[in-house]
Design a protein around this motif. Structure first.
Motif, PDB file in Angstrom:
ATOM      1  N   ILE A  75       0.844  -1.199   0.000  1.00 24.24           N
ATOM      2  CA  ILE A  75       0.000   0.000   0.000  1.00 24.24           C
ATOM      3  C   ILE A  75       0.878   1.247   0.000  1.00 24.24           C
ATOM      4  O   ILE A  75       0.664   2.174  -0.783  1.00 24.24           O
ATOM      5  CB  ILE A  75      -0.971  -0.013   1.199  1.00 24.24           C
ATOM      6  CG1 ILE A  75      -2.024  -1.108   1.008  1.00 24.24           C
ATOM      7  CG2 ILE A  75      -1.633   1.353   1.379  1.00 24.24           C
ATOM      8  CD1 ILE A  75      -2.904  -1.351   2.229  1.00 24.24           C
ATOM      9  N   ALA A  76       1.882   1.290   0.875  1.00 20.56           N
ATOM     10  CA  ALA A  76       2.758   2.462   0.971  1.00 20.56           C
ATOM     11  C   ALA A  76       3.487   2.735  -0.341  1.00 20.56           C
ATOM     12  O   ALA A  76       3.765   3.894  -0.661  1.00 20.56           O
ATOM     13  CB  ALA A  76       3.755   2.277   2.109  1.00 20.56           C
ATOM     14  N   ALA A  77       3.781   1.693  -1.095  1.00 15.89           N
ATOM     15  CA  ALA A  77       4.484   1.867  -2.370  1.00 15.89           C
ATOM     16  C   ALA A  77       3.617   2.545  -3.420  1.00 15.89           C
ATOM     17  O   ALA A  77       4.142   3.096  -4.386  1.00 15.89           O
ATOM     18  CB  ALA A  77       4.963   0.513  -2.889  1.00 15.89           C
ATOM     19  N   SER A  78       2.291   2.534  -3.222  1.00 15.78           N
ATOM     20  CA  SER A  78       1.387   3.053  -4.247  1.00 15.78           C
ATOM     21  C   SER A  78       0.612   4.287  -3.804  1.00 15.78           C
ATOM     22  O   SER A  78      -0.367   4.662  -4.448  1.00 15.78           O
ATOM     23  CB  SER A  78       0.392   1.960  -4.658  1.00 15.78           C
ATOM     24  OG  SER A  78       1.071   0.870  -5.230  1.00 15.78           O
ATOM     25  N   THR A  79       1.019   4.920  -2.685  1.00  9.67           N
ATOM     26  CA  THR A  79       0.327   6.127  -2.228  1.00  9.67           C
ATOM     27  C   THR A  79       1.314   7.048  -1.528  1.00  9.67           C
ATOM     28  O   THR A  79       2.377   6.606  -1.083  1.00  9.67           O
ATOM     29  CB  THR A  79      -0.839   5.778  -1.262  1.00  9.67           C
ATOM     30  OG1 THR A  79      -1.580   6.969  -0.966  1.00  9.67           O
ATOM     31  CG2 THR A  79      -0.344   5.146   0.021  1.00  9.67           C
ATOM     32  N   THR A  80       0.945   8.310  -1.427  1.00 13.64           N
ATOM     33  CA  THR A  80       1.719   9.267  -0.640  1.00 13.64           C
ATOM     34  C   THR A  80       1.086   9.500   0.727  1.00 13.64           C
ATOM     35  O   THR A  80       1.599  10.294   1.513  1.00 13.64           O
ATOM     36  CB  THR A  80       1.844  10.619  -1.373  1.00 13.64           C
ATOM     37  OG1 THR A  80       0.528  11.138  -1.618  1.00 13.64           O
ATOM     38  CG2 THR A  80       2.607  10.459  -2.681  1.00 13.64           C
TER      39      THR A  80
END
Length: 168
Positions: A75-80
């Motif tokens: 999740i963290a890899a695909s959002t700021t």
């Protein structure tokens, strides 16, 4: 009512842990959503969720996962947006999940609470939101004051318990 916090778990078997976050957010009057998404079984859905969370009004994501615990990192890899990982106790008393969540590469941070620490994840999410919401900050201050009162009351009750060699 639009959700500000998204609670994601790898499967509904994680709900007994993650519902502590739900209860805290409910108590703090913070709108939230709850979904099951699997980094391994539904990777496209996880990436789509993460990539669109901000435009849907989500401010903080709480992601719980056990064992390999890839969900918070994916999740963290695909959002700021800030992502708070909750390692869920399974094999190795949750140490495997905790290590998976805290060992993120540079540039992809995931804040991590203790094993089965969904309530603390929700508190951290509320504290993040409260930076820009004075009413929410006040509710959190009352919550923390009540924690103090609860311990003071416990000590009063402990003082009433008598043992032959107890000195207080």
């Amino acid at each position: 009512m639009k959700p500000l916090v998204s609670i994601i778990m790898g499967s509904t078997s994680d709900l007994p842990v993650m519902e502590k976050a739900c209860k805290l957010l409910d108590e703090m009057q913070v709108p939230f959503e709850v979904n099951a998404l699997s980094a391994h079984r539904t990777p496209e859905a996880v990436e789509h969720f993460a990539a669109t969370a901000k435009e849907r009004g989500i401010k903080v994501i709480i992601a719980g996962a056990g064992m390999a615990a890839a969900l918070p990192g994916v999740i963290a890899a695909s959002t700021t947006l800030p992502v708070i990982g909750v390692p869920i106790k399974g094999m190795l008393d949750g140490l495997d999940a905790m290590l998976s969540i805290i060992q993120m590469p540079p540039g992809i941070p995931v804040a991590t609470v203790g094993v089965n620490g969904a309530q603390n994840a929700a508190i951290l999410a509320v504290e993040m939101l409260a930076i820009a919401d004075e009413e929410l900050a006040q509710r959190m201050a009352v919550y923390k004051e009540n924690l103090k009162i609860k311990i003071e009351k416990a000590n009063e009750e402990l003082a009433q318990i008598k043992y032959q060699f107890k000195t207080n």
